[in-house]
Design an enzyme around this catalytic site. Structure first.
Site, PDB file in Angstrom:
ATOM      1  N   CYS A   2      20.008  12.443-108.933  1.00 36.67           N
ATOM      2  CA  CYS A   2      20.091  11.369-109.917  1.00 36.67           C
ATOM      3  C   CYS A   2      21.507  10.793-109.991  1.00 36.67           C
ATOM      4  CB  CYS A   2      19.701  11.893-111.294  1.00 36.67           C
ATOM      5  SG  CYS A   2      18.180  12.846-111.321  1.00 36.67           S
ATOM      6  N   ARG A  27      21.750   8.064-103.191  1.00 33.73           N
ATOM      7  CA  ARG A  27      21.536   9.442-103.616  1.00 33.73           C
ATOM      8  C   ARG A  27      20.049   9.801-103.650  1.00 33.73           C
ATOM      9  NH1 ARG A  27      26.127  11.472-106.731  1.00 33.73           N
ATOM     10  NH2 ARG A  27      24.750  12.694-108.032  1.00 33.73           N
ATOM     11  N   TRP A  74      15.665  11.128-109.988  1.00 32.00           N
ATOM     12  CA  TRP A  74      14.885  11.838-108.962  1.00 32.00           C
ATOM     13  C   TRP A  74      14.156  12.956-109.696  1.00 32.00           C
ATOM     14  CZ3 TRP A  74      14.885  16.667-106.236  1.00 32.00           C
ATOM     15  CH2 TRP A  74      14.240  16.636-104.988  1.00 32.00           C
ATOM     16  N   ASN A  98      21.907  14.097-115.389  1.00 32.66           N
ATOM     17  CA  ASN A  98      21.686  14.691-114.078  1.00 32.66           C
ATOM     18  C   ASN A  98      21.652  16.205-114.241  1.00 32.66           C
ATOM     19  OD1 ASN A  98      21.956  12.135-113.061  1.00 32.66           O
ATOM     20  ND2 ASN A  98      23.900  12.495-112.021  1.00 32.66           N
ATOM     21  N   GLY A  99      20.727  16.869-113.550  1.00 32.40           N
ATOM     22  CA  GLY A  99      20.696  18.329-113.614  1.00 32.40           C
ATOM     23  C   GLY A  99      19.383  18.851-114.173  1.00 32.40           C
ATOM     24  N   GLU A 476      18.186  20.164 -85.737  1.00 32.36           N
ATOM     25  CA  GLU A 476      18.645  18.965 -86.432  1.00 32.36           C
ATOM     26  C   GLU A 476      17.833  17.745 -86.011  1.00 32.36           C
ATOM     27  OE1 GLU A 476      20.987  15.997 -88.455  1.00 32.36           O
ATOM     28  OE2 GLU A 476      20.289  18.031 -88.844  1.00 32.36           O
ATOM     29  N   LYS A 480      15.781  15.378 -88.583  1.00 36.50           N
ATOM     30  CA  LYS A 480      15.974  13.929 -88.680  1.00 36.50           C
ATOM     31  C   LYS A 480      14.645  13.184 -88.553  1.00 36.50           C
ATOM     32  CE  LYS A 480      20.163  13.269 -89.565  1.00 36.50           C
ATOM     33  NZ  LYS A 480      19.976  14.472 -90.404  1.00 36.50           N
ATOM     34  N   GLU A 483      12.384  13.780 -91.720  1.00 38.44           N
ATOM     35  CA  GLU A 483      12.824  13.294 -93.030  1.00 38.44           C
ATOM     36  C   GLU A 483      12.820  11.779 -93.141  1.00 38.44           C
ATOM     37  OE1 GLU A 483      16.694  14.754 -94.025  1.00 38.44           O
ATOM     38  OE2 GLU A 483      17.630  14.049 -92.179  1.00 38.44           O
ATOM     39  N   HIS A 499       6.384  32.773 -77.547  1.00 37.81           N
ATOM     40  CA  HIS A 499       6.148  33.677 -78.675  1.00 37.81           C
ATOM     41  C   HIS A 499       5.386  32.985 -79.799  1.00 37.81           C
ATOM     42  CE1 HIS A 499       8.648  36.919 -77.064  1.00 37.81           C
ATOM     43  NE2 HIS A 499       9.425  35.951 -76.595  1.00 37.81           N
ATOM     44  N   LYS A 599      20.406  12.408-101.607  1.00 35.30           N
ATOM     45  CA  LYS A 599      21.594  12.572-100.780  1.00 35.30           C
ATOM     46  C   LYS A 599      22.354  13.840-101.139  1.00 35.30           C
ATOM     47  CE  LYS A 599      24.625  11.295 -97.735  1.00 35.30           C
ATOM     48  NZ  LYS A 599      24.281  11.352 -96.306  1.00 35.30           N
TER      49      LYS A 599
END
Length: 604
Positions: A2, A27, A74, A98-99, A476, A480, A483, A499, A599
């Protein structure tokens, strides 16, 4: 996570609050809202979705004043909708937050005499302060005493009906900064929100709370003692957050990497001596182990660094995801060095891990992009990456800058521990200094990678394979793709195929194989042939020598310039970033602000 913006001054604030919210879009968020004191009366507008929806509602509303707060949310507690969007009101109080308030359910039970209208934890804060006002407390006392009842992580901006020249602010676990202007004071969750308003910032420290007015501000510590906090001058301003001629911030940031990687090196590499330096406090010669903690993309940078430190500096490295680290009560030695890796320097889990190790007496370092962040301030040593503001939620330039800094530190550690010769140090340092040029050459493949991405965009699943230091790059790459394009993707060490994962390979399954021509190339090609025989659609990411050797083994080959195996993970990263980006664009997703993602994750 947020975002918060607030202004208390002598001129109207609505338009500037909306501009501040736009600076915070990177964010991640799912709703937004604004509240002002208009003639001393609380008024607000909120909207689900993007800020343009809020602007549409504001177009038909008379909402103005010289004091206001605004927020991008968010969702954590309560579904993302207009009712749960901030600011939240209770009686005379409006608040943005926020939080997470961990004890909000207990507090709601304690205030059963009051009517709650949302599913959020934040609403309880407005009720606490309004309840205290109703009992006769002055606004500053109502805010102060309410803070004492909260458990969790928070950053607040709060305004009170009839008290139209003050904003109340507080932080515990979530970052918050003040900006100083002419006859105005600003409040923001990070420097980006405040860059267009002020270059003079004051960062609240853990437990601080503050009262802001047009003529100044007062800061108090967690024990309610008046305190002074340093004024920090920030550079850059709003132009640093513009897309320019690029379609998305992510693409702009991909193309900035020749510059940002070079800028990172200036902190650590002496190109005349061909040698890398590290702050003396790191004490590489005397430590017995390095513990690197990170989340998400930063964790994969740490994984690459493990290969480097162990192979070049002959020092044991433990890496862990920050969200798990302290919960397993890890055994640590005071002769170990702890390194937190974080773009924002505010990631809640990573910050908690840093504090855990500080409490255990370890020497701590923070490798961050924001040198005014909480981690940078609390660690014993702050290590910059200097990538500049990264707006796209999916990290690109911060990742390669993290790799560059970690590579530099590896060379410094090798010299300090006498594990590499001077000739080897010169060779590896020269290879590192060549990476900006190699990245620039890799970017010339943009159009050809876009054509490959067109085929990939129609798939529902993909696999990434790598060996050695390319294994984290495969992980990575999968991150990418998933997401920003929303295609299911998994990354594996190529030797793990037999395996289990190979059971999922069938005709047409995309497999992206990351294999520069190094000592592991032949083994990786062997794995490539295993999936090819089962009908996989193979995209080989290699270098010029590898392409000549592989010949017709892959359906598509992305040919990057030859590079030393030491820096190959940095160079290979460019291809996987462009592949994910163009795949997402082909699928029409929101590249810069993918769904459900933030973010900076400033809560656990």
């Amino acid at each position: 996570m947020c975002g918060i913006i607030g202004i208390v001054g002598t001129t109207t604030v609505t338009e500037r609050l909306i501009d501040g919210l736009k600076r915070l879009e990177y964010r991640g968020y799912d709703s937004s809202g604004i509240a002002v004191l208009d003639g001393g009366t609380l008024k607000r507008e909120r909207a689900e979705g993007k800020i343009k929806a809020l602007e549409t509602k504001l177009g038909g509303a008379a909402l103005d004043g010289t004091i206001g707060i605004a927020h991008t949310r968010w969702a954590t507690h309560g579904v993302p909708n207009e009712n749960n969007a901030h600011p939240h009101f209770a009686g005379r109080v409006g608040v943005v937050h926020n939080g997470i308030i961990e004890n909000f359910l207990d507090l709601r039970k304690d205030m059963s005499h009051r009517k709650f209208t949302t599913e959020t934890d934040t609403e309880v804060v407005a009720h606490l302060v309004d309840d205290a006002l109703s009992s006769g407390q002055a606004p500053i006392d109502a805010f102060r005493t309410s803070l004492k009842k909260l458990k969790g992580a928070y950053a607040f901006g709060l305004i009170i009906d009839g008290f139209d020249d003050h904003i109340f602010a507080a932080r515990a676990g979530s970052p918050l900064a003040l900006g100083i202007g002419d006859d105005e004071i600003y409040l923001g969750s990070d420097a980006m929100a405040l860059a267009m308003l002020s270059q003079k910032l004051v960062y609240l420290e853990e437990g601080d709370w503050a009262v802001l007015s047009p003529t100044g501000y007062k800061i108090f510590d967690r024990d309610d003692n008046p305190v002074e906090r340093d004024i920090t001058l920030i550079q850059g301003g709003p132009a640093m957050a513009e897309k320019g001629n690029y379609r998305h911030f992510m693409l702009k940031e991909i193309y900035e990497q020749p510059e940002t990687v070079g800028r990172t090196m200036t902190n650590y590499v002496d190109e005349f001596r061909l040698s890398a330096d590290a702050p003396e406090g790191l004490g590489f010669a005397k430590i017995d182990r390095i513990i690197i903690i990170a989340c998400g993309t930063a964790y994969y940078a740490a994984m690459v660094a493990k290969y480097w430190f162990e192979q070049i500096a002959d020092i044991a490295v433990d890496i862990d995801v920050a969200s798990e680290f302290r919960y397993r009560s890890p055994v640590v030695s005071q002769d170990s060095l702890f390194i937190a890796v974080s773009q924002s320097g505010e990631t809640a889990d990573t910050l908690a891990a840093l504090r855990y190790c500080k409490d255990k007496g370890l020497r701590t370092a923070a490798l961050v992009n924001v040198m005014t962040s909480t981690m940078a301030r609390e660690a014993d040593i702050a290590l910059p990456i200097n990538a500049g503001p990264e707006i796209g939620v999916a990290s690109t330039k911060a990742f390669t800058s993290q790799l560059t800094a970690l590579a530099s530190l590896t060379l410094a550690a090798g010299r300090a521990r006498k594990t590499i010769s001077r000739d080897a140090e010169i060779r590896l340092t020269r290879a590192l200094t060549q990476t900006p040029r190699l990245i620039k050459e890799a970017l010339l493949l943009d159009e050809s990678i876009e054509a490959i991405a067109s085929d990939l965009s129609g798939k529902s699943s993909a696999f990434y394979l790598g060996r050695g230091a390319q294994t984290p790059i495969a992980l990575e790459g999968a991150l990418k793709l998933k997401e920003i394009s929303y295609i299911h993707a998994e990354g594996y060490a190529a030797g793990e195929l037999k395996h289990g994962p190979i059971a999922l390979i069938e005709d047409g399954t995309p497999v992206i194989v990351i294999a520069p021509y190094d000592t592991l190339f032949e083994k990786t090609v062997s794995n490539l042939q295993e999936v090819a025989s089962r009908g996989a659609f193979i995209i080989l990411v290699t270098d010029e020598t590898g392409a000549a050797s592989a010949k017709d083994m892959a359906d598509e080959i992305i040919v990057l310039p030859n590079s030393d195996s030491f820096v190959a993970p940095i160079v290979m990263s460019i291809a996987i970033q462009l592949l994910a980006y163009h795949t997402a664009v082909a699928r029409g997703t929101d590249v810069d602000q993918p769904r459900n993602l933030a973010k900076s994750v400033t809560v656990e």
